[in-house]
Design an enzyme around this catalytic site. Sequence first.
Site, PDB file in Angstrom:
ATOM      1  N   HIS A  97     -70.691   2.692  14.743  1.00 22.64           N
ATOM      2  CA  HIS A  97     -70.416   4.112  15.017  1.00 22.64           C
ATOM      3  C   HIS A  97     -70.255   4.833  13.687  1.00 22.64           C
ATOM      4  O   HIS A  97     -70.114   4.211  12.643  1.00 22.64           O
ATOM      5  CB  HIS A  97     -69.199   4.283  15.918  1.00 22.64           C
ATOM      6  CG  HIS A  97     -67.897   3.797  15.358  1.00 22.64           C
ATOM      7  ND1 HIS A  97     -67.707   2.536  14.844  1.00 22.64           N
ATOM      8  CD2 HIS A  97     -66.697   4.419  15.241  1.00 22.64           C
ATOM      9  CE1 HIS A  97     -66.450   2.403  14.438  1.00 22.64           C
ATOM     10  NE2 HIS A  97     -65.826   3.525  14.660  1.00 22.64           N
ATOM     11  N   HIS A  99     -67.952   6.646  12.312  1.00 24.40           N
ATOM     12  CA  HIS A  99     -66.673   6.769  11.612  1.00 24.40           C
ATOM     13  C   HIS A  99     -66.822   6.348  10.145  1.00 24.40           C
ATOM     14  O   HIS A  99     -67.486   5.361   9.836  1.00 24.40           O
ATOM     15  CB  HIS A  99     -65.625   5.864  12.286  1.00 24.40           C
ATOM     16  CG  HIS A  99     -64.650   6.618  13.139  1.00 24.40           C
ATOM     17  ND1 HIS A  99     -63.943   6.020  14.152  1.00 24.40           N
ATOM     18  CD2 HIS A  99     -64.241   7.918  13.107  1.00 24.40           C
ATOM     19  CE1 HIS A  99     -63.143   6.926  14.719  1.00 24.40           C
ATOM     20  NE2 HIS A  99     -63.312   8.074  14.105  1.00 24.40           N
ATOM     21  N   ASP A 101     -64.983   4.920   7.860  1.00 27.25           N
ATOM     22  CA  ASP A 101     -64.629   3.606   7.305  1.00 27.25           C
ATOM     23  C   ASP A 101     -65.761   2.595   7.504  1.00 27.25           C
ATOM     24  O   ASP A 101     -65.900   1.650   6.739  1.00 27.25           O
ATOM     25  CB  ASP A 101     -63.305   3.068   7.881  1.00 27.25           C
ATOM     26  CG  ASP A 101     -63.214   3.076   9.396  1.00 27.25           C
ATOM     27  OD1 ASP A 101     -63.675   4.051  10.012  1.00 27.25           O
ATOM     28  OD2 ASP A 101     -62.667   2.107   9.958  1.00 27.25           O
ATOM     29  N   HIS A 102     -66.628   2.819   8.505  1.00 29.23           N
ATOM     30  CA  HIS A 102     -67.734   1.898   8.792  1.00 29.23           C
ATOM     31  C   HIS A 102     -69.041   2.318   8.132  1.00 29.23           C
ATOM     32  O   HIS A 102     -69.977   1.529   8.068  1.00 29.23           O
ATOM     33  CB  HIS A 102     -67.958   1.806  10.307  1.00 29.23           C
ATOM     34  CG  HIS A 102     -66.768   1.260  11.024  1.00 29.23           C
ATOM     35  ND1 HIS A 102     -66.740   0.007  11.597  1.00 29.23           N
ATOM     36  CD2 HIS A 102     -65.523   1.802  11.224  1.00 29.23           C
ATOM     37  CE1 HIS A 102     -65.543  -0.204  12.126  1.00 29.23           C
ATOM     38  NE2 HIS A 102     -64.789   0.872  11.915  1.00 29.23           N
ATOM     39  N   HIS A 187     -64.119   3.695  22.640  1.00 26.17           N
ATOM     40  CA  HIS A 187     -63.385   3.913  21.381  1.00 26.17           C
ATOM     41  C   HIS A 187     -62.785   5.312  21.462  1.00 26.17           C
ATOM     42  O   HIS A 187     -63.289   6.253  20.861  1.00 26.17           O
ATOM     43  CB  HIS A 187     -64.358   3.763  20.207  1.00 26.17           C
ATOM     44  CG  HIS A 187     -63.736   3.899  18.854  1.00 26.17           C
ATOM     45  ND1 HIS A 187     -62.463   3.476  18.554  1.00 26.17           N
ATOM     46  CD2 HIS A 187     -64.239   4.389  17.687  1.00 26.17           C
ATOM     47  CE1 HIS A 187     -62.205   3.719  17.278  1.00 26.17           C
ATOM     48  NE2 HIS A 187     -63.253   4.277  16.737  1.00 26.17           N
ATOM     49  N   ASP A 210     -65.290  -0.914  16.554  1.00 26.36           N
ATOM     50  CA  ASP A 210     -63.983  -0.356  16.927  1.00 26.36           C
ATOM     51  C   ASP A 210     -63.966  -0.152  18.437  1.00 26.36           C
ATOM     52  O   ASP A 210     -64.844   0.515  18.987  1.00 26.36           O
ATOM     53  CB  ASP A 210     -63.762   0.986  16.237  1.00 26.36           C
ATOM     54  CG  ASP A 210     -63.351   0.824  14.790  1.00 26.36           C
ATOM     55  OD1 ASP A 210     -63.316  -0.322  14.310  1.00 26.36           O
ATOM     56  OD2 ASP A 210     -63.070   1.856  14.151  1.00 26.36           O
ATOM     57  N   HIS A 274     -60.864  -5.953  10.765  1.00 27.43           N
ATOM     58  CA  HIS A 274     -60.445  -4.572  11.006  1.00 27.43           C
ATOM     59  C   HIS A 274     -59.046  -4.600  11.638  1.00 27.43           C
ATOM     60  O   HIS A 274     -58.826  -4.124  12.748  1.00 27.43           O
ATOM     61  CB  HIS A 274     -61.451  -3.887  11.937  1.00 27.43           C
ATOM     62  CG  HIS A 274     -61.364  -2.382  11.976  1.00 27.43           C
ATOM     63  ND1 HIS A 274     -60.318  -1.718  12.568  1.00 27.43           N
ATOM     64  CD2 HIS A 274     -62.186  -1.416  11.515  1.00 27.43           C
ATOM     65  CE1 HIS A 274     -60.510  -0.412  12.476  1.00 27.43           C
ATOM     66  NE2 HIS A 274     -61.637  -0.197  11.836  1.00 27.43           N
TER      67      HIS A 274
HETATM   68 ZN   LIG Z   1     -63.737   4.023  14.626  1.00 21.58          ZN
HETATM   69 ZN   LIG Z   2     -62.758   1.590  12.032  1.00 25.26          ZN
END
Ligand SMILES: [Zn+2]
Ligand SMILES: [Zn+2]
Length: 306
Positions: A97, A99, A101-102, A187, A210, A274
């Site tokens: 996804h 987001h 952080d990914h 999520h 996530d 994670h």
């Molecule tokens: Zn996420």
């Molecule tokens: Zn994440």
Amino acid sequence: MYIRVSLLVILLAAIASDALADSPESSTTKVVLLGTGTPNPEPDRSGPAVAIVVNDAAYLVDFGPGVVRRAAEMSPAYGGDIAALDVDQLNVAFLTHLHSDHSAGLSDLILTPWVAGRDKPLELYGPEGIADMAEHILKAYDADIRYRLDGLEPANDQGWRVNAHTLEDGVVYEDDNVKVEAFRVRHGTWENAFGFRFTTDDRVIVISGDVAPDPTVEEYATGADVLIHEVYSDSGFARRDPFWQEYHRTNHTSASELGELASRAKPGLLVLYHVLYWGSSEETILEEVRENYSGEIAFGHDLDVY
Ligand SMILES: [Zn+2]
Ligand SMILES: [Zn+2]
């Protein structure tokens, strides 16, 4: 005496081959954790990124901050022994996804392997919006790309390019090494979050991305050899304020919930990544999972190989 020694040798060989059967060395498919972190910038944990290495190819799932240098660390060029993680060989990636952080390593994943010699486009699979993200990064780095292409630097004209593919549920990729299935996961209110299942000749590997506790993950992970799943600490959660608790409960999976899911899916190995600790130790979180799950479990760290 000779017979006894021979039997002993056979017995030892059998024990050794049995041990090897469970080790990454004997398997053509390896799972390499390149990043096991979260949005929190923990120095020892790069942003989420997993490499599935099959024969001489690597397939990335997510590319959090640090992804390219973690891959380099495992490559022969920098003292490692996984040639598929030579940076100029990184050319297939899947995103769970959008987001940050990914995905914050995407500019690095587009540009650094090219500068290191990658001579083909990055094949990039992600949720709706992935093509826009790649296009905007290429626009942001237009001056860099033009300078390398048009200046004195001997750069090729392919490796900076991106072929973006938008994910749908089902088989999203297949080649001689691997079949990759994508499946939508819960999520919070995030619209397009996916998990992945990799099937190779010798292993089935599921990556949750996530996710709040999700029967779809359980379904795909049932009978898998490895389930890599996100998690947060139950005891840490109890120390959070109610506003954050509501967010985490609907967006992520607690250790006890993961234990319940794993006890039903029964993967060969459950790998935690994670991880949100909120003050809990790794041992505490493992115990929290084990309250509901008695199978094999590993607490993932960057550069672990399974
Ligand atoms: Zn996420
Ligand atoms: Zn994440």
